[in-house]
Scaffold this motif. Structure first.
Motif, PDB file in Angstrom:
ATOM      1  N   ARG A   1       8.608  71.232   8.698  1.00  0.00           N
ATOM      2  CA  ARG A   1       7.585  71.457   9.731  1.00  0.00           C
ATOM      3  C   ARG A   1       6.321  72.129   9.175  1.00  0.00           C
ATOM      4  O   ARG A   1       5.943  73.228   9.598  1.00  0.00           O
TER       5      ARG A   1
ATOM      6  N   ARG B   1       2.387  73.040   8.399  1.00  0.00           N
ATOM      7  CA  ARG B   1       1.087  73.073   9.092  1.00  0.00           C
ATOM      8  C   ARG B   1       0.038  73.024   8.003  1.00  0.00           C
ATOM      9  O   ARG B   1      -0.246  74.030   7.363  1.00  0.00           O
TER      10      ARG B   1
ATOM     11  N   ARG C   1       9.530  66.191   6.155  1.00  0.00           N
ATOM     12  CA  ARG C   1       8.530  66.760   7.070  1.00  0.00           C
ATOM     13  C   ARG C   1       9.199  67.309   8.331  1.00  0.00           C
ATOM     14  O   ARG C   1       8.835  68.374   8.829  1.00  0.00           O
ATOM     15  N   LEU C   2      10.208  66.606   8.834  1.00  0.00           N
ATOM     16  CA  LEU C   2      10.907  67.085  10.031  1.00  0.00           C
ATOM     17  C   LEU C   2      11.664  68.376   9.749  1.00  0.00           C
ATOM     18  O   LEU C   2      11.769  69.247  10.612  1.00  0.00           O
ATOM     19  N   ARG C   3      12.185  68.502   8.540  1.00  0.00           N
ATOM     20  CA  ARG C   3      12.947  69.707   8.202  1.00  0.00           C
ATOM     21  C   ARG C   3      12.040  70.913   7.921  1.00  0.00           C
ATOM     22  O   ARG C   3      12.347  72.030   8.330  1.00  0.00           O
TER      23      ARG C   3
ATOM     24  N   ASP D   1       7.353  60.665  10.005  1.00  0.00           N
ATOM     25  CA  ASP D   1       8.564  61.330  10.477  1.00  0.00           C
ATOM     26  C   ASP D   1       9.603  61.375   9.365  1.00  0.00           C
ATOM     27  O   ASP D   1      10.793  61.166   9.596  1.00  0.00           O
TER      28      ASP D   1
ATOM     29  N   ARG E   1       0.529  63.263   7.823  1.00  0.00           N
ATOM     30  CA  ARG E   1       0.965  64.218   8.854  1.00  0.00           C
ATOM     31  C   ARG E   1       1.655  63.543  10.023  1.00  0.00           C
ATOM     32  O   ARG E   1       2.368  64.173  10.782  1.00  0.00           O
TER      33      ARG E   1
END
Length: 167
Positions: free
Chosen positions: A117, A119, A113-115, A109, A106
């Motif tokens: 997002r 949870r 994961r940045l694209r 970067d 988690r």
């Protein structure tokens, strides 16, 4: 790094042990030096599973679909279940030009994961045109994933081009 994983040994321990793949290394590495194949029932016939850490998503544009499996930890039960589901019918994904990209950190970067997002746990399908077609907060069977992919306009066009008499 290219992975061909046996269905019976696809556990989180293996996912955590996967080395970070850099795009030039995607050519032909087998996971047999990481996992003994003699204890496997059936290898994941050509399905490529990559760690998201150094993967450039643009390298797959117009070539392959991406099934992204993201979780906060490799110990997440939803992540483990999803990877077992994928291991059961890998050929269905290979036929649909799918590559699986995994991210279980988690704090990473990674571009994926940045694209997306996420949870917690997330399953996402990105089509060959780079569009995110689906996001799911829970694991899905390969049959469900395949059925969803088969409804994409690009996939329908591919099926018609491969079997024109199927109209």
């Amino acid at each position: 790094m290219r992975f061909t994983l046996p269905a019976t040994l696809l556990t989180l321990g293996l996912a955590a042990a996967m080395a970070v793949a850099s795009p030039p290394d995607l050519q032909a590495q087998d996971v047999s030096d990481v996992v003994p194949l003699e204890s496997a029932e059936a290898p994941m016939a050509g399905l490529v599973i990559l760690d998201a850490a150094d993967v450039d998503l643009d390298q797959f544009l117009w070539e392959q679909r991406i099934v992204a499996v993201l979780a906060d930890s490799p110990n997440d039960p939803a992540f483990q279940r999803q990877m077992r589901e994928i291991a059961e019918l890998p050929q269905d994904l290979v036929t649909r030009d799918v590559i699986v990209i995994v991210d279980t950190d988690r704090r990473s970067d990674s571009p994926l994961r940045l694209r997306l997002r996420p949870r917690g746990f997330m399953l996402a399908i990105i089509d060959k045109d780079g569009e995110i077609k689906q996001r799911r907060p829970a694991p899905r069977s390969v049959r469900e994933i395949s059925a969803n992919i088969d409804r994409f306009p690009l996939r329908r066009q591919e099926m018609l081009e491969r079997m024109p008499s199927g109209r």
